[in-house]
Design a protein around this motif. Structure first.
Motif, PDB file in Angstrom:
ATOM      1  N   GLU A  94       0.841  -1.198   0.000  1.00  0.00           N
ATOM      2  CA  GLU A  94       0.000   0.000   0.000  1.00  0.00           C
ATOM      3  C   GLU A  94       0.876   1.247   0.000  1.00  0.00           C
ATOM      4  O   GLU A  94       1.985   1.252   0.521  1.00  0.00           O
ATOM      5  N   MET A  95       0.347   2.327  -0.548  1.00  0.00           N
ATOM      6  CA  MET A  95       1.085   3.589  -0.615  1.00  0.00           C
ATOM      7  C   MET A  95       1.528   4.052   0.771  1.00  0.00           C
ATOM      8  O   MET A  95       2.638   4.545   0.939  1.00  0.00           O
ATOM      9  N   VAL A  96       0.674   3.902   1.770  1.00  0.00           N
ATOM     10  CA  VAL A  96       1.002   4.359   3.120  1.00  0.00           C
ATOM     11  C   VAL A  96       2.237   3.631   3.643  1.00  0.00           C
ATOM     12  O   VAL A  96       3.136   4.243   4.224  1.00  0.00           O
ATOM     13  N   SER A  97       2.318   2.336   3.424  1.00  0.00           N
ATOM     14  CA  SER A  97       3.461   1.557   3.897  1.00  0.00           C
ATOM     15  C   SER A  97       4.738   1.949   3.175  1.00  0.00           C
ATOM     16  O   SER A  97       5.809   2.046   3.783  1.00  0.00           O
ATOM     17  N   ILE A  98       4.630   2.182   1.876  1.00  0.00           N
ATOM     18  CA  ILE A  98       5.811   2.565   1.099  1.00  0.00           C
ATOM     19  C   ILE A  98       6.284   3.953   1.522  1.00  0.00           C
ATOM     20  O   ILE A  98       7.481   4.181   1.709  1.00  0.00           O
ATOM     21  N   GLN A 124       5.772  10.970  -4.375  1.00  0.00           N
ATOM     22  CA  GLN A 124       6.056  10.697  -5.785  1.00  0.00           C
ATOM     23  C   GLN A 124       6.928   9.458  -5.926  1.00  0.00           C
ATOM     24  O   GLN A 124       6.656   8.588  -6.771  1.00  0.00           O
ATOM     25  N   LEU A 125       7.958   9.361  -5.101  1.00  0.00           N
ATOM     26  CA  LEU A 125       8.841   8.202  -5.142  1.00  0.00           C
ATOM     27  C   LEU A 125       8.081   6.927  -4.770  1.00  0.00           C
ATOM     28  O   LEU A 125       8.241   5.884  -5.413  1.00  0.00           O
ATOM     29  N   ALA A 126       7.215   7.013  -3.772  1.00  0.00           N
ATOM     30  CA  ALA A 126       6.418   5.846  -3.359  1.00  0.00           C
ATOM     31  C   ALA A 126       5.497   5.393  -4.487  1.00  0.00           C
ATOM     32  O   ALA A 126       5.328   4.187  -4.716  1.00  0.00           O
TER      33      ALA A 126
END
Length: 178
Positions: A94-98, A124-126
């Motif tokens: 998930e985006m939050v974890s990344i 952006q990197l995530a």
């Protein structure tokens, strides 16, 4: 020319994010174990631009190179750091974890980048990192590399190729692959 104009009308570029929005991006809520969580509401309000916008994905791809992510993660297959293509996301895809992994770092070598880049750049990197390990193709994708292509582009679901290779070795820290 008409198609280019239609593309611009469909997705106008904003090169600078409002400071209030940037402050909201920092308000992610992680679960107590630090794995998974809830993104800030502004991410949904904006239409999840860091996952679905080609401009932000291209910026993430640029940041991936600039901050030396490839020195540990290679082109996504891993090296000193974990692979994004093997089906294992230790802290979740998930985006939050990344975002949390990039912002705060993780044990065993992942450094924290919260003092090296802005929160918008982290998102952006995530978004780009998520496209590397995408298991289904996305409509939006970052720009193409000029260098040799060692794998399909990010919007072509590159991880699917890895799963067709047959059984893979067992990582002692992760257990058998799915």
């Amino acid at each position: 020319m008409v198609l280019a104009l239609l593309g611009w009308i469909d997705q106008p570029r904003k090169f600078r994010v409002d400071p209030a929005i940037t402050a909201e991006l920092d308000q992610i809520r992680l679960m107590p174990n630090g794995i998974g969580g809830a993104p800030p509401e502004i991410d949904f309000t904006l239409g999840q631009p860091y996952e679905n916008d080609s401009y932000n994905l291209s910026q993430g791809k640029r940041l991936y190179t600039w901050f030396g992510c490839s020195s540990c993660h290679g082109d996504g297959r891993g090296a000193a750091g974990p692979s994004f293509l093997d089906g294992w996301w230790l802290y979740g895809p998930e985006m939050v974890s990344i975002v949390a992994s990039i912002r705060d770092g993780r044990p065993h070598g992942m450094p924290a980048f919260q003092n090296r880049m802005t929160i918008e750049q982290i998102w952006q990197l995530a978004g780009y990192v998520q496209t590397i390990g995408a298991y289904s193709a996305k409509v939006s994708a970052p720009s193409r590399n000029d260098a040799k292509h060692t794998r399909p582009s990010e919007n072509r679901a590159p991880a699917a190729i890895i799963f067709d290779e047959g059984p893979v070795g067992i990582d002692p820290e992760q257990g058998p692959n799915p």
